[in-house]
Design a protein around this motif. Sequence first.
Motif, PDB file in Angstrom:
ATOM      1  N   VAL A  17      42.863  34.998  42.998  1.00 20.37           N
ATOM      2  CA  VAL A  17      41.991  36.160  43.176  1.00 20.37           C
ATOM      3  C   VAL A  17      41.241  36.544  41.900  1.00 20.37           C
ATOM      4  N   GLY A  18      41.955  36.652  40.785  1.00 19.59           N
ATOM      5  CA  GLY A  18      41.300  37.085  39.552  1.00 19.59           C
ATOM      6  C   GLY A  18      40.141  36.185  39.172  1.00 19.59           C
ATOM      7  N   VAL A  19      40.395  34.885  39.103  1.00 17.87           N
ATOM      8  CA  VAL A  19      39.363  33.931  38.678  1.00 17.87           C
ATOM      9  C   VAL A  19      38.176  33.957  39.648  1.00 17.87           C
ATOM     10  N   THR A  20      38.483  34.062  40.929  1.00 22.38           N
ATOM     11  CA  THR A  20      37.410  34.064  41.927  1.00 22.38           C
ATOM     12  C   THR A  20      36.537  35.317  41.784  1.00 22.38           C
ATOM     13  N   VAL A  21      37.157  36.447  41.517  1.00 22.17           N
ATOM     14  CA  VAL A  21      36.390  37.679  41.287  1.00 22.17           C
ATOM     15  C   VAL A  21      35.426  37.465  40.110  1.00 22.17           C
ATOM     16  N   ALA A  22      35.938  36.871  39.038  1.00 21.10           N
ATOM     17  CA  ALA A  22      35.102  36.623  37.858  1.00 21.10           C
ATOM     18  C   ALA A  22      33.920  35.728  38.213  1.00 21.10           C
ATOM     19  N   GLU A  23      34.190  34.685  38.995  1.00 25.95           N
ATOM     20  CA  GLU A  23      33.103  33.779  39.412  1.00 25.95           C
ATOM     21  C   GLU A  23      32.050  34.544  40.207  1.00 25.95           C
ATOM     22  N   LEU A  24      32.520  35.374  41.148  1.00 23.80           N
ATOM     23  CA  LEU A  24      31.590  36.100  42.013  1.00 23.80           C
ATOM     24  C   LEU A  24      30.768  37.116  41.225  1.00 23.80           C
ATOM     25  N   LEU A  25      31.370  37.678  40.175  1.00 26.08           N
ATOM     26  CA  LEU A  25      30.650  38.671  39.371  1.00 26.08           C
ATOM     27  C   LEU A  25      29.876  38.032  38.223  1.00 26.08           C
ATOM     28  N   GLY A  26      30.120  36.746  37.989  1.00 19.41           N
ATOM     29  CA  GLY A  26      29.483  36.081  36.842  1.00 19.41           C
ATOM     30  C   GLY A  26      30.056  36.540  35.510  1.00 19.41           C
ATOM     31  N   PHE A  27      31.341  36.929  35.515  1.00 14.54           N
ATOM     32  CA  PHE A  27      32.003  37.368  34.282  1.00 14.54           C
ATOM     33  C   PHE A  27      32.641  36.177  33.577  1.00 14.54           C
ATOM     34  N   ALA A  28      32.755  36.257  32.262  1.00 15.64           N
ATOM     35  CA  ALA A  28      33.585  35.305  31.521  1.00 15.64           C
ATOM     36  C   ALA A  28      35.028  35.555  31.939  1.00 15.64           C
ATOM     37  N   CYS A  29      35.862  34.521  31.894  1.00 12.38           N
ATOM     38  CA  CYS A  29      37.213  34.701  32.415  1.00 12.38           C
ATOM     39  C   CYS A  29      38.204  33.777  31.733  1.00 12.38           C
ATOM     40  N   THR A  30      39.388  34.315  31.458  1.00 11.29           N
ATOM     41  CA  THR A  30      40.472  33.443  31.040  1.00 11.29           C
ATOM     42  C   THR A  30      41.752  33.914  31.724  1.00 11.29           C
TER      43      THR A  30
END
Lengths: 258, 303
Positions: A130-143
């Motif tokens: 969920v976390g990583v997918t949210v970042a992808e959908l928002l275009g956020f950097a993510c780790t």
Amino acid sequence: MKLLVCIKQVPDLESRFKPDAAGTWYNEADLAFRMNEYDEYAVEQAVQLREKLGEGTELTVLSIGPDRVVEAIKKSLAMGCDNAAHIQDPAASGKDPWQIASIIAAYAKDKGFDIVFTGMQSQDRGSAQVGVTVAELLGFACTTTIVGFDYDNGTITAKRELEGGIKGIVKLKTPALVTCQLGLNIPRYPTLPNIMKAKKKEITVIPVAELLATEALAATTSFHPPAKKGGGIVLEGDVGELVDKVIAILKDKTAVLR
Amino acid sequence: MKTLLIGEYREGKLLDSTYELFGFASQLNADTAMLLVGSEAQLPAYGGALYLADAASCGEYNPDLHKQLILEAVQKESPDYIVFLHSSYGWDLAPRIAASLNIAQISEVIAATDGGFEVGCCNAKMRRTVKASSATAVLTIQAGAFPAVQPGGSPTVQNLAVVIGGALEFVGYEPAEKKDVDLAKAEIIVSAGRGVGKKDNITVIQALATALGGELGASRPVVDAEWVSHSHQVGTTGQTVSPKLYVACGISGAIQHLAGMKKSDFILAINKDKDAPIGEIADVLVVADVMQFVPALTAKVAR
Ligand SMILES: Cc1cc2nc3c(=O)[nH]c(=O)nc-3n(C[C@H](O)[C@H](O)[C@H](O)COP(=O)(O)OP(=O)(O)OC[C@H]3O[C@@H](n4cnc5c(N)ncnc54)[C@H](O)[C@@H]3O)c2cc1C
């Protein structure tokens, strides 16, 4: 700054799980629910950042689920979140990680969050998506899987936990999302005064239909216990007798007791 | 059926776990292609197609960039499944690929079943069978669930052009903490789990370890709560042990703990929950309260 922390309520993992009527998830009757352990670290980290940044920073906690999740939301508010969004969905447990992430992204997209915190996974589903997918959908950097977090002037320095105790250090610019691992910090217990204060904090209720626009991409067709492999001996009963039995077995089967 | 396997490489080395991907593919009877961000000098022993990008220029951890490389290989191969290990590399990258392609991801697969995949849930106590609705799916496979298979041969390498960028800056690695106990050498380990209840009770577990002439081990929550130091932690992010006797006190048996101790010769578990997953690998499961059973056992052993 605007911060968001996403939490899930999960059953006590020491419970006995029985399939529900559809046979695709657990039956909730008799289960006690609490905040997902990974999310407690996420809330604590968000609250610590909120405290460090002080005035002008707003920390929102979000949870998707039926009305029982308000308990977990209240705990987060008592830990120090400023306000909450309860995305009301009695059928949340039937949604796949893609739908859950899409709902969160739909909620967050126009709100200008700078940093989003989530747990690295839930204890019941354990998909870690969920976390990583949210970042992808928002275009956020993510780790992911962070065990160290620092923020300074638009840059997050995070320590990721890798296999075997090695860590990887990364820097990312906000807006960013991090998924939190066990041991990131020591989550606080809400104090009584903070529990009282939390009662006045605002919880916005949003029906899930307002945010849900995606179909599931994966479906659970069965929920069941693991096939028993057998082999092991299970001993029950009086402690004194158990001790004698165990000593006899250790003497017989291992070379460590004579 | 075709799989695109995503290999792993860290600190200049191809990781052995990469071969578990071939073990999985062979169980599916699938054709394979592999993608690796690694190096020419560390090619997998495998005679098929390998999409290779150079880790020296792409970075070993640069998910946005690795995503672009994987998407390029997906376009060329049109695989049915894009398969990662469920590891710090895999669970970080897999959802990015699934989201980019708008396809299903099934996490931590332990077996392939009729048209679906078996995954663990509820802290390994239960299982789910999951089916993807999309034609293509991303999978992450549980570490150790599939045998490591070295197909042999040398790959047909296709170099991928390096795109520049990525939202992250990788600063570097921090080595694992120095250990003050080397559990790998211990013949007897008595480990404390969250079920021991509180920090003060660790002495009770330590007393059994001492009576048996062994070392104290611990599950992760016990270490995270600072009841014992990290050097005692057993599991994927702690030490891997294989003593003659392993005693698990109030430990549920999560996969990450089991990965560190399942090779022990003899496993004795004490748990109040008869259904705790530790029972799946224990030679003996004593269903009892640790704080009642362990002191009683220590007293008899010490005598
Ligand atoms: C990426 C990653 C890496 C990880 N690495 C590790 C690792 O290296 N090592 C590790 O251990 N974990 C690791 N974990 C955590 C792991 O998933 C589990 O959360 C952890 O192993 C659980 O520890 P536990 O069994 O002590 O606690 P719990 O799962 O909470 O289990 C406690 C057990 O004690 C029993 N119990 C409770 N009270 C009593 C009593 N009075 N008497 C008897 N029994 C009782 C309960 O029935 C239960 O089975 C990792 C997790 C992730 C996501």
